[in-house]
Scaffold this motif. Sequence first.
Motif, PDB file in Angstrom:
ATOM      1  N   ILE A  35      -3.475  32.021  37.879  1.00  0.00           N
ATOM      2  CA  ILE A  35      -3.934  30.650  37.603  1.00  0.00           C
ATOM      3  C   ILE A  35      -5.431  30.660  37.296  1.00  0.00           C
ATOM      4  O   ILE A  35      -5.888  30.043  36.328  1.00  0.00           O
ATOM      5  CB  ILE A  35      -3.611  29.715  38.787  1.00  0.00           C
ATOM      6  N   LEU A  86      -0.568  27.343  32.382  1.00  0.00           N
ATOM      7  CA  LEU A  86      -1.274  27.126  33.636  1.00  0.00           C
ATOM      8  C   LEU A  86      -0.521  26.127  34.503  1.00  0.00           C
ATOM      9  O   LEU A  86      -0.336  26.348  35.700  1.00  0.00           O
ATOM     10  CB  LEU A  86      -2.693  26.626  33.364  1.00  0.00           C
ATOM     11  N   LYS A 142      -6.002  32.094  33.833  1.00  0.00           N
ATOM     12  CA  LYS A 142      -5.649  31.133  32.780  1.00  0.00           C
ATOM     13  C   LYS A 142      -6.733  30.056  32.668  1.00  0.00           C
ATOM     14  O   LYS A 142      -7.076  29.634  31.563  1.00  0.00           O
ATOM     15  CB  LYS A 142      -4.292  30.525  33.050  1.00  0.00           C
ATOM     16  N   GLN A 143      -7.274  29.608  33.812  1.00  0.00           N
ATOM     17  CA  GLN A 143      -8.342  28.608  33.761  1.00  0.00           C
ATOM     18  C   GLN A 143      -9.571  29.178  33.042  1.00  0.00           C
ATOM     19  O   GLN A 143     -10.198  28.492  32.240  1.00  0.00           O
ATOM     20  CB  GLN A 143      -8.714  28.157  35.175  1.00  0.00           C
TER      21      GLN A 143
END
Length: 194
Positions: free
Chosen positions: A18, A144, A21-22
């Motif tokens: 996560i 995400l 992806k951010q």
Amino acid sequence: ETKQVTLENEVALLENRIIKKQLDIEKLQTQIEALHAELLYLATTLREHEIHIARERDTLRELLQALHRQEDIPLGILLLRERSLSEFFDDLNSLERVNRLVDDSVKTLVNAKEALTVIQQEQLLKKQMVEQENKQIKKEQKKLEADKNSKESFALQTKLKQEEFERVLFELRDEQQQTMSDIAHLEVKLKDQL
């Protein structure tokens, strides 16, 4: 206990994905901002070229009008109108200068138009790149979101399994206590009978 460690590792892996992806989304947004800045620069350059082309057109129009006025006068009348032969040749030189200026102005105008076309093509490519980057961001945001949902689902399942495990453990301990109590009660009974 090893299951708990494995679950914690899986949760940590999901959290790392996560975060990655951010960061990818932030990187794409930065690239899009850079492309927007380039588009603004290209738009400014485009406006400058358009202004330059408009000026060159005006200059060319004035030169062509002057040339046209000169060409409308027959050569014989020009020769008779001038007071001397040198003035006549000065006028001819002026006419040649005007012709050269017209040629130069036409070349400048053609070059400016070509530069304008190149800038417009660059601008179109940059816009397409921005659109592709926006699509990529939307994909990454969906991934995400899916990862976040997966993590939440996984955490909920883990919590439910943990609660189920604790409930079963509690029941087993309760049964163990009941059994111990029954054994103690039976021992007391057996002693009383003996």
